[in-house]
Design a protein around this motif. Structure first.
Motif, PDB file in Angstrom:
ATOM      1  N   UNK A  78      31.735  40.405  66.794  1.00  0.00           N
ATOM      2  CA  UNK A  78      33.190  40.349  66.687  1.00  0.00           C
ATOM      3  C   UNK A  78      33.617  40.809  65.295  1.00  0.00           C
ATOM      4  N   UNK A  79      34.650  41.626  65.233  1.00  0.00           N
ATOM      5  CA  UNK A  79      35.143  42.128  63.951  1.00  0.00           C
ATOM      6  C   UNK A  79      35.805  40.977  63.202  1.00  0.00           C
ATOM      7  N   UNK A  99      31.434  42.195  60.400  1.00  0.00           N
ATOM      8  CA  UNK A  99      31.328  41.486  61.666  1.00  0.00           C
ATOM      9  C   UNK A  99      31.087  40.009  61.403  1.00  0.00           C
ATOM     10  N   UNK A 100      31.327  39.204  62.414  1.00  0.00           N
ATOM     11  CA  UNK A 100      31.065  37.774  62.278  1.00  0.00           C
ATOM     12  C   UNK A 100      29.585  37.567  61.965  1.00  0.00           C
ATOM     13  N   UNK A 101      29.299  36.847  60.885  1.00  0.00           N
ATOM     14  CA  UNK A 101      27.920  36.724  60.400  1.00  0.00           C
ATOM     15  C   UNK A 101      27.368  35.314  60.471  1.00  0.00           C
ATOM     16  N   UNK A 228      23.063  44.212  59.188  1.00  0.00           N
ATOM     17  CA  UNK A 228      23.705  44.961  60.257  1.00  0.00           C
ATOM     18  C   UNK A 228      25.039  44.366  60.696  1.00  0.00           C
ATOM     19  N   UNK A 229      25.413  43.235  60.149  1.00  0.00           N
ATOM     20  CA  UNK A 229      26.755  42.707  60.412  1.00  0.00           C
ATOM     21  C   UNK A 229      27.788  43.373  59.510  1.00  0.00           C
ATOM     22  N   UNK A 230      27.362  44.328  58.703  1.00  0.00           N
ATOM     23  CA  UNK A 230      28.261  45.023  57.783  1.00  0.00           C
ATOM     24  C   UNK A 230      28.145  46.531  58.002  1.00  0.00           C
ATOM     25  N   UNK A 231      29.243  47.155  58.292  1.00  0.00           N
ATOM     26  CA  UNK A 231      29.278  48.605  58.459  1.00  0.00           C
ATOM     27  C   UNK A 231      29.603  49.214  57.107  1.00  0.00           C
ATOM     28  N   UNK A 232      28.663  50.007  56.576  1.00  0.00           N
ATOM     29  CA  UNK A 232      28.815  50.581  55.241  1.00  0.00           C
ATOM     30  C   UNK A 232      28.963  52.095  55.327  1.00  0.00           C
ATOM     31  N   UNK A 233      29.565  52.652  54.310  1.00  0.00           N
ATOM     32  CA  UNK A 233      29.720  54.110  54.247  1.00  0.00           C
ATOM     33  C   UNK A 233      28.425  54.731  53.752  1.00  0.00           C
TER      34      UNK A 233
END
Length: 366
Positions: A78-79, A99-101, A228-233
């Motif tokens: 979940x975002x 994301x929910x961590x 992987x709960x974090x979308x990085x550039x």
């Protein structure tokens, strides 16, 4: 008798005059027709399009020079927070979406506890010689990996805080340097462990050492799951589009990107050249680009790369492919300068004559 001669003479003169008038009329008519035909040909010559000065043309689409990167979650979740918006500048490694961590954090804590317990059990077992050297190298690698994970989390915290309340940029850069250094220490420790383990006569791991190695592997997997709960550039660039909101569910899917990023410091055009024109294209060839948004204005570019195979077209394809469809060769063109073009724009690409390869403009059909 003289009277008859006079009448005959009059008739002859009349016939001659009639013939002369008829001949004059015919000559005038032919001259008029010739003049009209010449005028018509001149008008056609003026309206006929000039001979093209390009050797091939193709449709294309504008995109960032490195391409458009469409990012999505690596794990379902979940975002919890969206940290960027369209047109935001980002650096490589910046956190874009959280994301929910909670679950990942709990698993990480459990793995850390198990690893610590296994390490205490192993330390009670005394070893010496080669086994002691291997144990020291394993501990060095484990400590380096924990330090790298901690450095990553700290950098994420500072970058998130910078977007929210303006943390000092120097702190962010310091944390970034520490993360780089931690990564280098991991590489060094891994190389040293490999060298130590390869020594002749190295004894096999004991049961307690094997249990600790398994616990450390589980801890590493928990760290990866947390990351992987974090979308990085992955690059320095500009956010092109954000397609999620807080509370939505994200799943790994190549067809549903969460955020799109591109490097807009330079642009390129992805063109689709028909098979018949493949021989007229080469790397480095000069190209003129037209877009509907700027009619009458040409943008220059150069062919940077040519695909090694032909494929079905992707621009403007509608419905199922037909046997009569023409395959295309994908060509990438670097746009020169900083033109006011935007990613996604459709473009018409015209390839200029290539003097070095002898490619000349096509002859106009008569």
């Amino acid at each position: 008798m003289p009277r008859i001669d006079s009448t005959f003479t009059t008739l002859v003169i009349a016939v001659v005059l009639a013939a002369a008038v008829g001949y004059g009329v015919n000559e005038w008519t032919e001259a008029r027709r010739l003049e009209q035909r010449t005028s018509s040909l001149a008008a056609v010559a003026q309206t006929e399009p000039a001979k093209p000065d390009w050797v091939a043309s193709a449709p294309g689409r504008v995109e960032p020079r490195g391409g458009e990167l469409r990012l999505t979650a690596q794990v379902p979740g979940r975002v919890a927070e969206v940290l960027v918006g369209a047109n935001d500048r980002v650096a490589a490694g910046d956190v874009l979406i959280l994301l929910d961590e909670d679950e990942a954090r709990a698993r990480l804590a459990a793995a850390e506890a198990v690893e610590a317990a296994r390490r205490r059990d192993r330390d009670e077992e005394k070893v010496s010689g080669l086994a002691a050297d291997r144990r020291a190298a394993e501990d060095e690698l484990a400590n380096a990996e924990r330090s790298r994970h901690a450095a990553r989390i700290e950098l994420d915290r500072l970058m998130i805080a910078r977007r929210k309340n303006g943390v000092n940029q120097e702190e962010v850069e310091r944390a970034r340097s520490e993360l780089v250094a931690a990564g280098e220490r991991v590489q060094q420790a891994r190389a040293e462990l490999g060298q130590v383990s390869a020594r002749d006569g190295m004894p096999r791991p004991t049961r307690l050492e094997a249990a600790l190695a398994q616990a450390r592997a589980e801890l590493r997997l928990a760290e990866i799951a947390f990351d992987r709960t974090r979308i990085r550039s992955p690059i320095d660039g500009t956010v092109l589009d954000v397609n999620v909101k807080v509370g939505e569910m994200l799943t790994p899917s190549p067809d549903a990107s969460a955020v799109s990023i591109g490097d807009l410091t330079a642009l390129r055009v992805r063109a689709e050249v028909e098979e018949r024109d493949i021989s007229k294209i080469r790397v480095g060839q000069r190209v003129m680009i037209n877009v509907d948004a700027y009619p009458g204005r040409d943008f220059e570019g150069r062919v940077s790369s040519i695909a090694s195979h032909v494929a079905p077209p992707r621009l403007g394809s509608r419905g199922p492919r037909k046997p009569t469809d023409v395959d295309i060769l994908e060509v990438l063109i670097d746009v020169e300068g900083r033109p006011p073009l935007l990613p996604g724009m459709r473009a018409d690409v015209f390839f200029m004559p290539d003097v070095t390869s002898g490619v000349t403009p096509p002859e106009r059909a008569n």
